[in-house]
Design a protein around this motif. Structure first.
Motif, PDB file in Angstrom:
ATOM      1  N   LEU A  30      53.659  24.113-101.532  1.00  0.00           N
ATOM      2  CA  LEU A  30      54.383  23.229-102.454  1.00  0.00           C
ATOM      3  C   LEU A  30      54.777  23.926-103.753  1.00  0.00           C
ATOM      4  O   LEU A  30      55.862  23.687-104.292  1.00  0.00           O
ATOM      5  N   ASP A  31      53.909  24.807-104.250  1.00  0.00           N
ATOM      6  CA  ASP A  31      54.235  25.483-105.504  1.00  0.00           C
ATOM      7  C   ASP A  31      55.365  26.489-105.337  1.00  0.00           C
ATOM      8  O   ASP A  31      56.088  26.797-106.300  1.00  0.00           O
ATOM      9  N   TRP A  32      55.494  27.031-104.114  1.00  0.00           N
ATOM     10  CA  TRP A  32      56.523  28.050-103.865  1.00  0.00           C
ATOM     11  C   TRP A  32      57.902  27.448-103.587  1.00  0.00           C
ATOM     12  O   TRP A  32      58.928  28.040-103.962  1.00  0.00           O
ATOM     13  N   LEU A  33      57.948  26.290-102.964  1.00  0.00           N
ATOM     14  CA  LEU A  33      59.208  25.756-102.445  1.00  0.00           C
ATOM     15  C   LEU A  33      60.322  25.635-103.497  1.00  0.00           C
ATOM     16  O   LEU A  33      61.480  25.943-103.206  1.00  0.00           O
ATOM     17  N   PRO A  34      60.047  25.204-104.735  1.00  0.00           N
ATOM     18  CA  PRO A  34      61.134  25.135-105.716  1.00  0.00           C
ATOM     19  C   PRO A  34      61.784  26.500-105.970  1.00  0.00           C
ATOM     20  O   PRO A  34      63.006  26.605-106.085  1.00  0.00           O
ATOM     21  N   LYS A  35      60.949  27.542-106.059  1.00  0.00           N
ATOM     22  CA  LYS A  35      61.521  28.875-106.281  1.00  0.00           C
ATOM     23  C   LYS A  35      62.276  29.357-105.047  1.00  0.00           C
ATOM     24  O   LYS A  35      63.346  29.962-105.149  1.00  0.00           O
ATOM     25  N   GLY A  36      61.709  29.075-103.855  1.00  0.00           N
ATOM     26  CA  GLY A  36      62.400  29.457-102.624  1.00  0.00           C
ATOM     27  C   GLY A  36      63.768  28.812-102.547  1.00  0.00           C
ATOM     28  O   GLY A  36      64.761  29.459-102.192  1.00  0.00           O
ATOM     29  N   ARG A  37      63.826  27.512-102.896  1.00  0.00           N
ATOM     30  CA  ARG A  37      65.114  26.811-102.856  1.00  0.00           C
ATOM     31  C   ARG A  37      66.071  27.384-103.895  1.00  0.00           C
ATOM     32  O   ARG A  37      67.261  27.543-103.632  1.00  0.00           O
ATOM     33  N   GLU A  38      65.574  27.745-105.058  1.00  0.00           N
ATOM     34  CA  GLU A  38      66.435  28.327-106.092  1.00  0.00           C
ATOM     35  C   GLU A  38      67.013  29.666-105.638  1.00  0.00           C
ATOM     36  O   GLU A  38      68.186  29.965-105.871  1.00  0.00           O
ATOM     37  N   LEU A  39      66.178  30.471-104.989  1.00  0.00           N
ATOM     38  CA  LEU A  39      66.646  31.770-104.496  1.00  0.00           C
ATOM     39  C   LEU A  39      67.744  31.605-103.440  1.00  0.00           C
ATOM     40  O   LEU A  39      68.680  32.408-103.366  1.00  0.00           O
ATOM     41  N   LEU A  40      67.622  30.565-102.637  1.00  0.00           N
ATOM     42  CA  LEU A  40      68.538  30.372-101.516  1.00  0.00           C
ATOM     43  C   LEU A  40      69.779  29.557-101.871  1.00  0.00           C
ATOM     44  O   LEU A  40      70.713  29.469-101.075  1.00  0.00           O
TER      45      LEU A  40
END
Length: 949
Positions: free
Chosen positions: A236-246
């Motif tokens: 959950l903590d990673w998903l916002p950054k993953g979405r921003e990168l993509l």
């Protein structure tokens, strides 16, 4: 959609240049020189953009490349794309020239520091969509699917994919609006962006359909059960950054590229800079593109006045197809006389096509072609099956830029009245059958068959542009459209544009005459113009001219062979099919018993489960996905020790034999002749060998008793026998000739069994002491080295250790040093000039001979050694075929050639000529050329093909 809606096309240039680099051969400014600058990616990029511009009409066009240096994503996540390999040096050196040529081709080029090409594309796409412009993005990158809306579509031209709103959902299971959420869940291994562990596309789609978005899923993460639920909560903590990168940016600052112009006006599709392109193409050695660009420059220089004339000429030809003078070589017009001579010489820019509806116009056409030194002829027909095709219309071109079409059997509502086909053909027949009137065509063997179906035996086909291309540039496509584009800079009407595709395709006789006329006239006109480009290049080179004349004579011989056909014993094949069917069922039962369960013998998945899970057989190799392989090579290896793989192999072989031959051959026989009429394709194999299709008579398996029995169904008519003649050890004799190895020359000169002689040399024994096993080993070595076999390959073939195989090869080269020298010198020649030659001068190009890719280069080196032998063998059998046919004609023999299979000629022989054939055919074949060793041809006769061996 309104007809005036504008279009913006955006090209993912970074994706394009990588695709071009990996798809193209190792081209160089100086062919064959590895130190010369690489040009493959440049050439591929030009090809792709030219095709895209032709296929997609656009008002605005931008090609976007990644800029050098880091982007904002590297600051967000230092591991972003960390695993990617650096750009290959040979590609890096081509980037700047690619940018240059893209601009010259009329595209705006953008590279924006700090962001990726996708972000620039996203910004431009949204800009266009907001203005109601139709946006086409050309890229293979699935990430761009997140941009798709009612105005934005992504096309992948390499894989023929179209990702619009419906297409994205059909492919990924979610609409474009959820693509970023989908990507965040599954991750992106290519860009090194992690997703949720163990969550693949199915789970991601299921979650997004159930919860509606990633945010809603995150809000309900506590409800997700099982391991995937735990993994989701851990991520959950990673998903916002993953979405921003993509997430693709849609607000890049592009003001530096707008030149103060509003919106997209700075990205208008520009005309190509033909003059600058010509200089660029010369710099990088693109000779075909130079000719194309020169033609474009000439057309541009003609100006608006000439373009008006072109439009006027074509509209006159279609609106009033009997206008006199359009096809007449002596006709002139006041408008045409205002053009300069250079412009008139470039015929491809002004065309005069007419359609013949009256006898007056026909007589004028006939007078023109009778007076012309060379006329291009093109047939439009009802079928591609040459034995049943009938004529729909004919076109003729006696002068570049001029052509006429005679519609004969077009049949659709309100079709204009056409001249009667029987009378037209009767009036044309004297000219068509006149051996003094030279004709030209594209694939003339096809046209010869079509005319023969109407009782006309065309004579004096002097040239064939397909065969000219095959001899001059064997490694390139030989279709007329490719030839015209490559050598004339002209594109034409596509057959599918006229007739449609697939189940909706109509026959040519249903095409409107006006469109058919334009299409057919264009074909004959382009054929004449291509000939005028290619023939001078062949004519001035004695070796190429020899090979071209060989191909033209072979076209005539093959036409005769195809026309003769071979008689098939249908009841015998039916009996064989029944026996094979019973054997196949028994093998299936045996396999089920060995597996202790029923399974599909054609299913790799089921076979794999039984082999490796149930029976625990050893895994020989794996598929790219990591699963144990059950391909042919694996089955053959396992069959050495286990009965089940052997049963499956036999089942596959017999099923293929039944489905391909015993079930189908009789069905392929032409009802009116009772014979099978195969088609021999000349312009396919780079070595000069023929291919056979509809049906393929060259791949009948003869190593098994069942395969040989199929040949028993190839029979002779009453009072006749089958004769089969072929060369003995032809490629080894060619090797002796090329290498001039003293031991090989002596063996053949003395009439020794060359395999026995080789065994004596390699094993250090006398000829008399050579054992059967030693001769077999020597035979494998002899043929293996011709095909570039390594010590590993030889070891596998002989079932021995690799070290022992290497020792055999070393001993062979010690005894035959001339062979080793030939191989070494051939590799060097191939690397320096980019091609090798047969004994007779046929050029065999090797585009990968200096490739930086090791396996590709090694394959090209093997081909360099083998191709001259295969190619020379192909030349020899063609020389024999032509010489035999000439002798049969000269003596008016009843013997007919009915097949050519590799190095073998097959005949149907009246019993009264059997003795003559037995003596004279081998004599003719042995005397077609003088090599440094004698040629030996052997012949057998029998009631069928198998018995003749």
């Amino acid at each position: 959609m309104s007809t005036d809606k504008k279009t913006l096309i955006l090209v993912d240039g970074s994706s394009y240049l990588y695709r071009a680099f990996h798809a193209m051969p190792d081209l160089r400014v100086t062919p064959g020189d590895p130190a010369s600058p690489a040009t493959g990616a440049i050439r591929g990029m030009i090809n792709m953009l030219q095709k895209l511009r032709k296929d997609v009409r656009a008002d605005y066009a931008v090609c976007v490349f990644d800029a050098k240096g880091p982007t904002f994503r590297d600051d967000l996540y230092p591991e972003y794309k960390a695993q990617r390999s650096p750009m290959p040096d040979d590609l890096r050196s081509q980037v700047d020239p690619i940018h240059e040529v893209v601009r010259l081709l009329g595209w705006t080029v953008m590279t924006v520091p700090g962001v990726e090409a996708d972000d620039v594309i996203g910004t431009l796409a949204c800009m266009g969509s907001q203005q109601g412009i139709e946006v086409i993005i050309s890229s293979g990158d699935k990430d761009l699917s997140q941009l798709v809306d009612e105005n934005i579509t992504v096309i992948d031209t390499m894989n023929d994919k179209r990702r619009d709103l419906a297409g994205v959902e059909a492919e990924f299971g979610v609409p474009p609006s959820l693509m970023v959420d989908y990507q965040a869940l599954v991750g992106d291994a290519v860009d090194n962006v992690p997703g949720v562990p163990k969550v693949g596309p199915k789970t991601a789609v299921k979650w997004l359909k159930e919860y509606g978005s990633l945010d809603a899923l995150v809000a309900n993460a506590a409800q997700i059960k099982g391991v995937v639920g735990e993994n989701l909560r851990a991520t959950l903590d990673w998903l916002p950054k993953g979405r921003e990168l993509l997430t693709i940016k849609k607000d890049c600052d592009l003001s530096a590229y707008m030149d103060g112009l509003p919106a997209l006006d700075a990205a208008a599709f520009l005309d190509q800079d033909a003059a600058a392109l010509t200089d660029f193409y010369k710099t990088y050695g693109f000779k075909g593109l130079v000719r194309q660009s020169d033609a474009a420059s000439t057309q541009a220089e003609l100006g608006a006045a000439e373009q008006g004339l072109k439009a006027k000429s074509k509209s006159k030809a279609l609106a009033n197809p009997n206008t006199p003078g359009l096809f007449d070589e002596t006709s002139t017009s006041d408008e045409a006389s205002t053009l300069n001579d250079a412009a008139l010489a470039e015929r491809s820019s002004v065309v005069h096509y007419e359609t013949i509806f009256t006898w007056e116009a026909f007589d004028q056409l006939l007078a023109t072609i009778e007076a012309a030194p060379l006329v291009a002829v093109d047939t439009e027909t009802t079928s591609l099956n040459v034995m049943v095709a009938s004529i729909v219309g004919l076109s003729f071109s006696a002068k570049p830029g001029h052509a006429a079409y005679i519609p004969l059997t077009h049949d659709y509502p309100d079709a204009p009245t056409q001249l009667p086909i029987d009378e037209v053909l009767a009036r044309l027949k004297p000219w068509l059958e006149n051996a003094q009137k030279s004709k030209l065509g594209q694939h003339v063997k096809y046209d010869r068959h079509v005319f023969a179906n109407h009782g006309i035996e065309v004579k004096a086909y002097a040239h064939d542009t397909m065969l000219q291309s095959y001899v001059l540039e064997v490694h390139k496509p030989h279709g007329l459209a490719s030839l015209a584009e490559r050598h004339l800079g002209r594109s034409g009407i596509n057959y599918e544009d006229l007739c449609g595709k697939g189940v909706h395709q109509i026959k040519f006789n249903q095409v409107e005459i006006a469109k058919a006329s334009e299409y057919s006239c264009e074909d004959s006109d382009q054929t004449l113009e291509v000939h005028n480009v290619l023939w001078p290049q062949i004519e001035k080179d004695a070796k190429l001219n020899f090979v071209y004349q060989l191909e033209m004579q072979s076209s005539e011989s093959l036409y005769r062979i195809e026309r003769n056909g071979v008689l098939i014993d249908g009841p015998m094949l039916a009996k064989q099919s029944g026996e094979l069917g019973a054997r196949i069922l028994q093998l299936e039962a045996d396999a089920h018993a060995l597996a202790d369960q029923p399974f599909n013998l054609s299913s790799p998945k089921q076979i794999g489960e039984i082999f490796f899970t149930k029976l625990g057989l050893p895994v020989i190799k794996k598929t790219p996905s990591g699963a144990p392989s059950t391909d042919e090579e694996v089955l053959e290896k396992l069959a050495e020790d286990y009965p089940l793989p052997a049963k499956i192999l036999e089942h596959r072989g017999l099923s293929k034999l039944k489905g391909t031959y015993t079930d189908k051959l009789a069905q392929l026989a032409l009802p009116r002749t009772g014979r099978v009429h195969t088609h021999y394709a000349q312009a396919v194999a780079v070595t000069g060998r023929l291919s056979s299709n509809d049906p393929n008579l060259q791949n009948i398996p003869v190593k098994t008793a069942e395969g040989r029995r199929v040949r028993e169904a190839f029979v002779a008519g009453p009072g006749k026998v089958i004769a089969s003649a072929d060369y003995s050890q032809i490629e080894l004799r060619i090797m002796a000739h090329l290498s001039e190895d003293e031991a090989l020359l002596h063996a053949f000169g003395a009439g020794h069994d060359v395999h026995r002689a080789t065994a004596a040399e390699v094993f250090g024994v006398t000829l008399e002491q050579v054992s059967t096993e030693q001769r077999r080993t020597a035979k494998v070595i002899n043929f293996g080295l011709i095909y570039g076999m390594s010590s590993f390959g030889l070891a596998r073939n002989l079932g021995i250790e690799t070290k022992a195989a290497a020792a055999y090869i070393d001993k062979y080269f010690q005894r035959y040093p001339g062979v080793k020298n030939y191989m070494d010198e051939t590799r060097m020649t191939a690397k320096s000039q980019g091609y090798v030659e047969t004994v007779f001068g046929r050029r065999l190009y090797l585009p990968e001979i200096n490739s930086p890719n090791g396996p590709r280069r090694a394959g090209a080196e093997r081909a360099a050694i083998n191709a001259p032998m295969q190619g020379t063998a192909a030349d020899l059998i063609k020389l024999s075929m032509n010489s035999v046919q000439a002798r049969l004609d000269a003596e008016q023999r009843g013997t007919r050639m009915i097949m050519q299979v590799h190095d073998e000629l097959v005949f149907e022989v009246p019993e009264s000529e059997a003795d003559w054939v037995r003596v004279e055919i081998p004599r003719i074949m042995a005397s077609v050329a003088e090599l440094k060793v004698p040629l030996l041809a052997e012949i057998g006769l029998g009631p069928n093909w198998e018995k003749a061996h």
